[in-house]
Design an enzyme around this catalytic site. Structure first.
Site, mmCIF file in Angstrom:
data_model
loop_
_atom_site.group_PDB
_atom_site.id
_atom_site.type_symbol
_atom_site.label_atom_id
_atom_site.label_comp_id
_atom_site.label_asym_id
_atom_site.label_seq_id
_atom_site.Cartn_x
_atom_site.Cartn_y
_atom_site.Cartn_z
ATOM 1 N N ASP A 97 -6.049 12.374 12.300
ATOM 2 C CA ASP A 97 -6.436 11.204 12.000
ATOM 3 C C ASP A 97 -5.999 10.197 13.443
ATOM 4 O O ASP A 97 -5.768 11.071 14.300
ATOM 5 C CB ASP A 97 -5.332 10.439 10.943
ATOM 6 C CG ASP A 97 -4.148 10.345 11.372
ATOM 7 O OD1 ASP A 97 -3.456 10.371 12.577
ATOM 8 O OD2 ASP A 97 -2.987 10.240 10.281
ATOM 9 N N LYS A 135 0.834 -1.214 -0.134
ATOM 10 C CA LYS A 135 -0.050 -0.029 -0.011
ATOM 11 C C LYS A 135 1.029 1.054 0.122
ATOM 12 O O LYS A 135 0.722 2.259 -0.994
ATOM 13 C CB LYS A 135 -0.943 -0.141 1.180
ATOM 14 C CG LYS A 135 -1.775 1.305 1.521
ATOM 15 C CD LYS A 135 -2.632 1.361 2.782
ATOM 16 C CE LYS A 135 -1.884 1.438 3.801
ATOM 17 N NZ LYS A 135 -1.452 2.960 4.401
ATOM 18 N N ASN A 136 1.675 1.285 1.006
ATOM 19 C CA ASN A 136 2.568 2.553 1.182
ATOM 20 C C ASN A 136 3.734 2.733 -0.069
ATOM 21 O O ASN A 136 4.108 3.834 -0.102
ATOM 22 C CB ASN A 136 3.258 2.536 2.480
ATOM 23 C CG ASN A 136 2.502 2.598 3.724
ATOM 24 O OD1 ASN A 136 1.240 2.857 3.610
ATOM 25 N ND2 ASN A 136 2.850 2.545 4.893
ATOM 26 N N ASP A 168 4.771 0.545 12.276
ATOM 27 C CA ASP A 168 3.381 -0.114 11.970
ATOM 28 C C ASP A 168 3.111 -1.575 12.281
ATOM 29 O O ASP A 168 2.049 -1.954 12.209
ATOM 30 C CB ASP A 168 3.296 -0.329 10.032
ATOM 31 C CG ASP A 168 3.155 1.292 9.614
ATOM 32 O OD1 ASP A 168 3.560 2.068 10.148
ATOM 33 O OD2 ASP A 168 2.475 1.463 8.601
ATOM 34 N N ARG A 174 -4.468 10.214 3.852
ATOM 35 C CA ARG A 174 -3.547 11.157 4.136
ATOM 36 C C ARG A 174 -2.205 10.983 3.342
ATOM 37 O O ARG A 174 -1.359 12.198 2.988
ATOM 38 C CB ARG A 174 -2.829 10.998 5.360
ATOM 39 C CG ARG A 174 -2.919 11.653 6.638
ATOM 40 C CD ARG A 174 -1.948 11.214 7.552
ATOM 41 N NE ARG A 174 -0.516 12.083 7.413
ATOM 42 C CZ ARG A 174 -0.384 13.295 7.755
ATOM 43 N NH1 ARG A 174 -1.129 13.921 8.544
ATOM 44 N NH2 ARG A 174 0.746 13.961 7.385
ATOM 45 N N VAL A 224 8.174 6.567 16.870
ATOM 46 C CA VAL A 224 7.708 7.458 15.553
ATOM 47 C C VAL A 224 6.128 8.057 15.714
ATOM 48 O O VAL A 224 6.079 9.100 15.413
ATOM 49 C CB VAL A 224 7.738 6.163 14.551
ATOM 50 C CG1 VAL A 224 7.288 7.014 13.110
ATOM 51 C CG2 VAL A 224 9.079 5.775 14.292
HETATM 52 C C1 UD1 Z 1 4.389 6.635 6.415
HETATM 53 C C2 UD1 Z 1 3.710 5.358 6.226
HETATM 54 C C3 UD1 Z 1 3.163 4.983 7.588
HETATM 55 C C4 UD1 Z 1 4.316 4.676 8.290
HETATM 56 C C5 UD1 Z 1 5.431 6.002 8.510
HETATM 57 C C6 UD1 Z 1 6.746 5.743 9.131
HETATM 58 C C7 UD1 Z 1 2.359 6.175 4.166
HETATM 59 C C8 UD1 Z 1 1.105 6.167 3.454
HETATM 60 N N1 UD1 Z 1 2.430 5.930 5.682
HETATM 61 O O1 UD1 Z 1 4.004 7.535 6.926
HETATM 62 O O2 UD1 Z 1 2.560 3.765 7.526
HETATM 63 O O3 UD1 Z 1 3.896 4.508 9.953
HETATM 64 O O4 UD1 Z 1 5.826 6.446 7.172
HETATM 65 O O5 UD1 Z 1 7.414 4.407 8.728
HETATM 66 O O6 UD1 Z 1 3.549 5.598 3.504
HETATM 67 N N2 UD1 Z 1 6.951 14.540 10.835
HETATM 68 C C9 UD1 Z 1 7.078 15.726 11.205
HETATM 69 N N3 UD1 Z 1 7.246 16.507 9.970
HETATM 70 C C10 UD1 Z 1 7.229 16.016 8.763
HETATM 71 C C11 UD1 Z 1 6.955 14.885 8.519
HETATM 72 C C12 UD1 Z 1 6.806 13.845 9.507
HETATM 73 O O7 UD1 Z 1 7.076 15.995 12.181
HETATM 74 O O8 UD1 Z 1 7.178 17.177 7.825
HETATM 75 C C13 UD1 Z 1 6.840 13.345 11.932
HETATM 76 C C14 UD1 Z 1 5.390 12.659 11.929
HETATM 77 O O9 UD1 Z 1 4.507 13.449 12.796
HETATM 78 C C15 UD1 Z 1 5.789 11.455 12.474
HETATM 79 C C16 UD1 Z 1 7.240 11.152 12.039
HETATM 80 O O10 UD1 Z 1 7.858 12.154 11.637
HETATM 81 O O11 UD1 Z 1 5.674 11.429 14.148
HETATM 82 C C17 UD1 Z 1 7.256 10.204 11.011
HETATM 83 O O12 UD1 Z 1 6.421 10.542 9.860
HETATM 84 P P1 UD1 Z 1 6.696 10.169 8.365
HETATM 85 O O13 UD1 Z 1 8.069 9.174 8.436
HETATM 86 O O14 UD1 Z 1 6.951 11.244 7.403
HETATM 87 O O15 UD1 Z 1 5.707 9.002 8.027
HETATM 88 P P2 UD1 Z 1 4.566 9.080 7.013
HETATM 89 O O16 UD1 Z 1 5.364 9.366 5.851
HETATM 90 O O17 UD1 Z 1 3.407 10.118 7.438
#
Ligand code: UD1
Length: 430
Positions: free
Chosen positions: A122, A26-27, A311, A98, A333
């Site tokens: 979310d 999915k991701n 996850d 998202r 995370v």
């Molecule tokens: C993706 C996955 C999700 C997985 C996560 C970490 C998808 C659709 N989702 O989510 O299933 O759990 O990676 O492996 O691919 N953060 C910030 N600022 C930013 C970006 C992120 O503070 O600009 C923080 C987020 O709030 C979170 C952490 O960084 O606490 C990790 O986020 P990120 O690695 O970006 O995860 P996603 O891409 O949202």
């Protein structure tokens, strides 16, 4: 309202026997679909998971002007990308998915303008976008938040820059990588995320004509190109779904072959399970997990890849609840994932949380109850906990589970589990 309902005997777990096939991630698939925007023409993504999120992304691409042909039977989607794209990703779609934020980078790069709704809350915490926004600004875009939208504009063309991420964010790495492919000059992304889904995306971008060095490392060097071409690309296997099945047999016991599972994407996870008493056989076609006793408890600390994936943390917690001994689980995370602990406690788990730590004391069996899925992984983990819970377990809001696990109930039934989909008129019927 649909729910999943399972019944387990009073004195032993519902063991799993047989094999499951795991499809595309999915991701990965959602980001590959967004990447199609970078090249006019017809891009085809194969090994596409048959889940609602993929349909929502298809609707968003249509909204942006693409013609999308979805063939779930063949597990593929073809996306015809026009020369002139619309740049507006509306709230009504983004709030349902998202991962829609991953159209931001490609739109800015292609159109010089993007308006992408903020996704809103979310159930696993307020995920920030600061690194996405800062990175795009460093690439020369003007970025503001206006009326609930991220509005980005570039006067002429994005220009390469040195970007240092504060944290190896998956989403920010992907967005900035896609934006940089069409920028003028060289972009260096330091502290980039290393997840296999990013390697998959890089593979597709390179096939489209992007010039990227350091694929699979924490420093990505992207030399911008003038234009890119459409391609056909196969999505990698879903490592989180593969890992879910490994946890399923760890919790329930039995003998399960995960066809298509890539053990190399789950090193830490499989190593932990083997250390706890599971037997593992790995081949090129997948891996087999055999469990004939209650596993030993083990600690888990979630970290960006190649660390233990956040996850899979709810599954580790569900396993700890029925393991022999006490486990400490640390979530680094997404802290809000611990909401799951409250539901697990309804199944009789002995779990206490404090900040981003949880202490779980294992019991031989849990006790079936009515619970609610708050997100994809928590929902699936509750179902698996139900395999080791005496009596009837009903997991409401099961639509979350369908978002990540095509045919989950059907797969469990094929492995011998007494589980069905049931309709509940509303929550009050639990
Ligand atoms: C993706 C996955 C999700 C997985 C996560 C970490 C998808 C659709 N989702 O989510 O299933 O759990 O990676 O492996 O691919 N953060 C910030 N600022 C930013 C970006 C992120 O503070 O600009 C923080 C987020 O709030 C979170 C952490 O960084 O606490 C990790 O986020 P990120 O690695 O970006 O995860 P996603 O891409 O949202």
């Amino acid at each position: 309202m649909e729910a999943f309902r399972l019944s387990s005997p009073s004195d032993h777990r519902q063991t799993l026997h047989g094999s499951v096939r795991v499809g595309g991630a999915k991701n990965s698939a959602l980001k590959l679909m967004a990447a199609a925007l970078l090249a006019p023409g017809r891009t085809t993504i194969t090994n596409l998971p048959n889940i609602l999120d993929v349909d929502v992304m298809a609707r968003l691409l249509e909204e942006l002007g693409c013609t999308v042909e979805m063939d779930h039977g063949e597990e593929r989607v073809s996306i015809d990308v026009p020369d002139d794209l619309s740049h507006h990703a509306p709230y009504r779609l983004v709030r349902r998915l998202r991962a829609s934020i991953s159209v931001l980078g490609p739109l800015v790069a292609r159109c010089g303008k993007a308006e992408v709704s903020l996704p809103g809350g979310d159930n696993i915490g307020s995920r920030g976008l600061d690194m996405h926004i800062r990175g795009l600004r460093d690439l020369g875009a003007e970025v503001d938040i206006e009326h609930g939208y991220v509005v980005a504009t570039v006067p002429t063309r994005l220009r390469g820059a040195e970007l240092v991420l504060q944290f190896p964010s998956v989403g920010a790495t992907e967005n900035l990588l896609m934006a940089a492919t069409l920028a003028e000059g060289t972009t260096v992304i330091e502290n980039a995320a290393l997840e296999p889904e990013i390697v998959d995306l890089c593979g597709m971008l390179v096939a489209m004509g992007a010039d990227i060095d350091g694929v699979g490392s924490s420093t990505l060097v992207v030399r911008g190109v003038e234009s890119m071409r459409p391609v056909t690309h196969a999505t990698i296997t879903d490592r989180i779904v593969s890992g879910t099945w490994a946890f399923a047999v760890a919790i329930a016991g039995g003998d399960l072959t995960v066809e298509g599972g890539v053990a190399g994407h789950l090193d830490i996870v499989l190593d932990k399970l083997a250390g706890a008493g599971a037997r593992l056989d790995v081949s090129d076609q997948g891996f087999r997990v055999r469990v004939d006793r209650r596993l030993d408890a083990f600690d888990v600390v979630t970290l960006p890849y190649p660390g233990f994936p956040t996850d899979l943390q709810p599954f580790a917690m569900a396993l700890a609840a029925v393991s022999d001994g006490t486990a400490m689980i640390t979530e680094n995370v997404f802290e809000a994932r611990f909401m799951f602990a409250q539901e697990l406690a309804r199944l009789g788990a002995d779990v206490r949380t404090d900040g981003h730590h949880a202490v779980v004391r294992g019991k031989p069996m849990l006790s079936g109850a009515d619970v609610v899925a708050h997100d994809i992984r928590a929902g699936a983990a509750l179902v698996l906990a139900g395999l080791a819970a005496e009596g009837r377990t009903t997991v409401a809001d099961s639509f979350h589970i369908d978002r990540g696990y095509p045919g989950f109930v059907e797969s469990l039934r094929s492995l011998g589990v007494d589980i069905q989909r049931v309709q509940l008129p509303d929550m009050d019927d639990l």
